[in-house]
Write a protein that holds these residues in place. Structure first.
Motif, PDB file in Angstrom:
ATOM      1  N   CYS A  82      -4.314   0.439   2.888  1.00  0.00           N
ATOM      2  CA  CYS A  82      -3.893  -0.486   2.568  1.00  0.00           C
ATOM      3  C   CYS A  82      -3.772  -1.064   4.217  1.00  0.00           C
ATOM      4  N   CYS A 120      -3.274  -4.056   5.577  1.00  0.00           N
ATOM      5  CA  CYS A 120      -2.972  -4.911   5.801  1.00  0.00           C
ATOM      6  C   CYS A 120      -2.437  -4.882   7.125  1.00  0.00           C
ATOM      7  N   CYS A 131       1.321  -3.521   6.749  1.00  0.00           N
ATOM      8  CA  CYS A 131       0.927  -1.826   6.788  1.00  0.00           C
ATOM      9  C   CYS A 131       1.002  -1.730   8.637  1.00  0.00           C
TER      10      CYS A 131
HETATM   11 ZN   LIG Z   1      -0.002  -3.035   3.165  1.00  0.00          ZN
END
Ligand SMILES: [Zn+2]
Ligand SMILES: [Zn+2]
Length: 138
Positions: free
Chosen positions: A29, A31, A34
């Motif tokens: 991930c 994002c 994160c």
């Molecule tokens: Zn994430």
């Protein structure tokens, strides 16, 4: 399981856990959440079979951060290590951070998600994995 249950823990060793079923699926991930959480460009995690996680030591050290939406993030309060995340709707739905395992977890990430938000300072690896701008469909 071949080789026995998977085990893992945090950096300081205070929290230890065991997983009694093969991991289901893994992914990266990218994002922003994160990135903040890990201090790195992406986070690798694996969804586990329902009910397969047991904390074997340090339950009292496990803290959670609940964002306004999305999964709650579990970490060790003594060393700050990221451990796993858990659905706020169904607490049995858990994804464990791959870096928390003691040995090869026997699974490899199979896609990259939220690459639309990837860190500008590190190229998304050209590893042939499917890339999803946001959450993968389905
Ligand atoms: Zn994430
Ligand atoms: Zn710790």
């Amino acid at each position: 399981m071949a080789g026995g249950p998977l085990t893992g823990g945090c950096l300081c060793g205070g929290v230890r856990f065991r997983i009694d079923a093969p991991l289901v699926v893994a992914s990266y991930c990218h994002c922003t959440r994160c990135q903040r959480r890990t201090g790195t460009a992406s986070s690798a995690q694996a969804r586990i079979a329902l009910g397969s996680l047991a904390i074997t030591q340090g339950t009292e050290l496990v803290r959670e951060y609940r964002p306004p939406d999305g999964f709650a993030k579990m970490f060790c309060e003594a060393c700050g290590s990221a451990l796993w995340s858990r659905s706020q709707d169904d607490p049995d739905v858990i994804s464990v951070r791959l870096g928390a395992f003691d040995t090869d977890p026997g699974i490899r990430p199979s896609w990259r998600q939220f690459v639309a938000y990837a860190a500008p300072w590190e190229a998304v690896p050209d590893d042939g994995l499917p890339r999803h701008a946001e959450r993968p469909p389905g």
